[in-house]
Design an enzyme around this catalytic site. Structure first.
Site, PDB file in Angstrom:
ATOM      1  CG  ASP A 327      75.480 111.469  31.306  1.00 55.62           C
ATOM      2  OD1 ASP A 327      74.817 110.641  30.649  1.00 55.62           O
ATOM      3  OD2 ASP A 327      76.069 111.174  32.363  1.00 55.62           O
ATOM      4  CD  GLU A 330      75.553 116.411  35.109  1.00 57.14           C
ATOM      5  OE1 GLU A 330      75.339 117.535  35.580  1.00 57.14           O
ATOM      6  OE2 GLU A 330      76.217 115.535  35.694  1.00 57.14           O
ATOM      7  CG  ASP A 362      79.085 115.163  33.945  1.00 60.68           C
ATOM      8  OD1 ASP A 362      78.667 113.986  34.001  1.00 60.68           O
ATOM      9  OD2 ASP A 362      79.774 115.685  34.839  1.00 60.68           O
TER      10      ASP A 362
END
Length: 611
Positions: A327, A330, A362
């Site tokens: 993601d 991140e 994530d």
């Protein structure tokens, strides 16, 4: 004083004839020929005819006509060629300002307007006789999208999807765009330079023509009965064109075999001869890049479509790569140096990863189809992507503390359960000395982590820092690459989700996965929600009412209306308070209990403010 001239009575004098009848005749022939072929250049010729009729002076050649409106280089060049041919046939002194004998006069209506030709007039007269009306004799042309256009690609894609056994009968927008892009020369997402339209703009025309129907929210696209008939014809045309190409290639091979022996091509090298022998031995492996003007056949696209159809929407072993998706949150924002450290560690470990927007989680992994680059195209066609059943939510201890306080922790777990992936993972990362300054006691955080694993059924992995997180992602990527390397991946819909969570352990040769487009679209946080989803969110705002308990209530009462109707059927107040107490929830099938049942009753049935 002289008397005024008397006003002339009688017919209106006709306009003088065109001083350039030869040019007018040729333009009329060009216009009628273009009209019979259905070419839009007929309108350009008609505008040139109108300009020529208004010009009162004779022209010696077509170059002089450039001063007139609607006469460009193309029209002048064509007229010059016709003039040179006319002078060669009739002599250099042939008159160019008068017509040869037997030619129609230039002032006739069929030379000066857009009247249809004699054949079309006859057809129109017949139509008028049948219909009995005036002016509507022209038959309406059926809409057929142009080959390799957006509408053509959408119709073929929806038709081929409907022919797959067990298909859901519709496609979502992103899924449809990804599949149809392979059949279209224009982009479905990026408009051409100087234009605001993409290939997707043609879908509105298909809906308007009642060929495609759009339902639900998120939108689902499917073929109507008329669209199904047209798509079958387009598919048959594609198959017929492919058969013609194969027949011609076979004929070419036979002619090569029947060539006169002893004739040697000195321009061909030894390497080319070997390649030709290999091509004859393996004709299906030859790179098909031949295009034919007869059927506008693109052999490469036909072969790729045939392979996809033969695979039935599956990804065969060896035809895909396992890619880690990160993601973008991140890698950007906040303490960027720590987030960039994760990216650097993944690069150092040689992990193939892709940074993109994930609407839930994530990290996750996709199986991306290997697609060969197409000669003449800047970018290789986008391959299909299926999401593996593993998704990771990464939490630092300070982030975990904040998410518990503001309610994100429970909501994120609920969304991870509903995302369609069967193996959610919580990656809990220690925050070192900052743990002593958290807003919640450590015992509360430890209890939340244990509940996530025991009650919610998530796998929890605890690491010390970013380097250990990167190491865990690296190990998982290698493990999944080995796990799926010999498996056939089948695309399924989220709505057709089955209990196949143990396929990996059982060593099944195939497994069903959802596409990335459908997964990410279904996980949008602020998308339009159904009454059932809003009702579930309302129930979960009650203290002590978890997602499992809300799901158990929704199985019996899917909307507030059905719950209120059940309360009205109860005869006493005590019965209303205990209506939900015997509902069982979770794996252990425990009762919801009288306390929560009473709270829900008070929330929905108390008039005025709650005390």
């Amino acid at each position: 004083m002289p008397a005024p001239e008397p006003v002339r009575q009688g017919r209106k004098r006709g306009l003088p004839s065109c001083p350039n009848p030869l040019f007018l005749r040729w333009l009329t022939e060009l216009r009628d020929e273009a009209k019979e072929k259905g070419q839009k250049i007929q309108f350009c010729y008609q505008k040139a005819i109108s300009s020529l009729n208004k010009y009162p002076l004779p022209l010696q050649n077509a170059k002089e006509a450039k001063i007139l409106q609607n006469f460009g280089d193309g029209i002048c060049k064509i007229l010059d060629e016709k003039l040179q041919r006319y002078l060669r046939e009739n002599g250099p002194n042939a008159p160019i300002h008068s017509l040869p004998k037997g030619a129609p006069p230039p002032g006739r209506p069929d030379n000066n307007n857009m009247a249809p030709s004699t054949k079309k007039n006859a057809a129109g007269d017949k139509g008028k006789d049948k219909g009995g009306g005036g002016g509507g004799g022209r038959k309406k042309r059926e809409y057929v999208p142009q080959k390799r256009s957006g509408g053509h690609a959408v119709l073929l894609t929806l038709y081929r999807q409907s022919q797959i056994p067990g298909s859901k009968g519709y496609m979502f927008k992103l899924e449809l765009q990804a599949e149809a892009q392979l059949l279209c020369d224009k982009s479905f997402s990026v408009p051409d330079l100087g234009s605001k339209y993409t290939a997707w703009s043609s879908v509105s025309t298909l809906i308007q023509k009642n060929l495609v129907i759009k339902t639900h929210n998120p939108a689902r696209f499917s073929l109507t009965d008329e669209g199904q008939i047209l798509a079958e014809r387009l598919e048959a045309a594609e198959e017929g064109a492919k058969d013609r190409v194969e027949t011609r290639s076979e004929r070419g091979e036979e002619e090569e075999e029947e060539d006169v022996p002893g004739v040697v091509d000195l321009t061909c090298s030894d390497e080319e001869e070997e390649e030709e022998k290999e091509d004859r031995t393996h004709p299906t492996e030859r790179p098909p890049c031949v295009s034919q003007s007869d059927g506008d056949v693109d052999v490469m696209s036909l072969d790729s479509q045939t392979n996809r159809k033969r695979n039935g929407g599956c990804l065969l072993p060896g035809n895909y790569d396992i890619i880690l998706c990160v993601d973008f949150i991140e890698t950007t924002g906040g303490s960027s140096h720590k987030k960039q450290e994760l990216v650097k560690e993944l690069q150092r470990n040689g992990v193939s990863f892709d940074v993109r927007k994930l609407n839930v989680g994530d990290f996750l992994w996709v199986a991306r189809e290997k697609v060969a680059p197409v000669p003449g195209q800047l970018r290789a066609p986008a391959g299909r992507e299926l999401v593996l059943d593993y998704i990771i939510e990464r939490k630092r201890m300070d982030d975990l503390c904040g998410s518990i306080i503001d309610g994100r922790f429970r909501e994120q777990k609920f969304r991870l359960k509903r995302c369609g992936l069967r193996r959610p993972i919580y990656l809990v990362e220690e925050c070192g000395t900052a743990a002593s300054h958290l807003s919640l006691p450590e015992a509360t955080l430890q209890q939340a982590i244990v509940n996530t694993q025991v009650v919610d059924g998530f796998f929890v992995k605890r690491v010390q820092d970013v380097r250990e997180s990167a190491a865990y992602l690296t190990i998982m990527t290698r493990y999944l690459t080995k796990l799926y390397q010999d498996r056939t991946l089948i695309c399924r819909s989220r709505e057709l989700e089955g209990d196949e969570a143990g396929d990996e352990e059982r060593g099944s040769p195939s497994c069903s996965l959802i596409s990335f487009a459908e997964f990410n679209h279904g996980a949008i946080k602020n998308k339009c929600q159904t009454v059932r989803e809003v009702f579930a969110r309302q129930l979960m705002q009650i203290s002590g009412l978890s997602g499992d308990k809300a799901a158990a209530i929704l199985e019996i009462y899917s909307t507030p209306y059905s719950l209120l109707t059940a309360y009205e059927r109860c005869t006493s107040e005590a019965e209303k308070e205990k209506l939900l107490s015997s509902i069982r929830y979770g794996k252990l099938k425990r009762n919801l209990g009288p306390a929560l049942s009473k709270t829900v009753y008070q929330l929905y049935c108390t008039q005025g403010a709650l005390s």
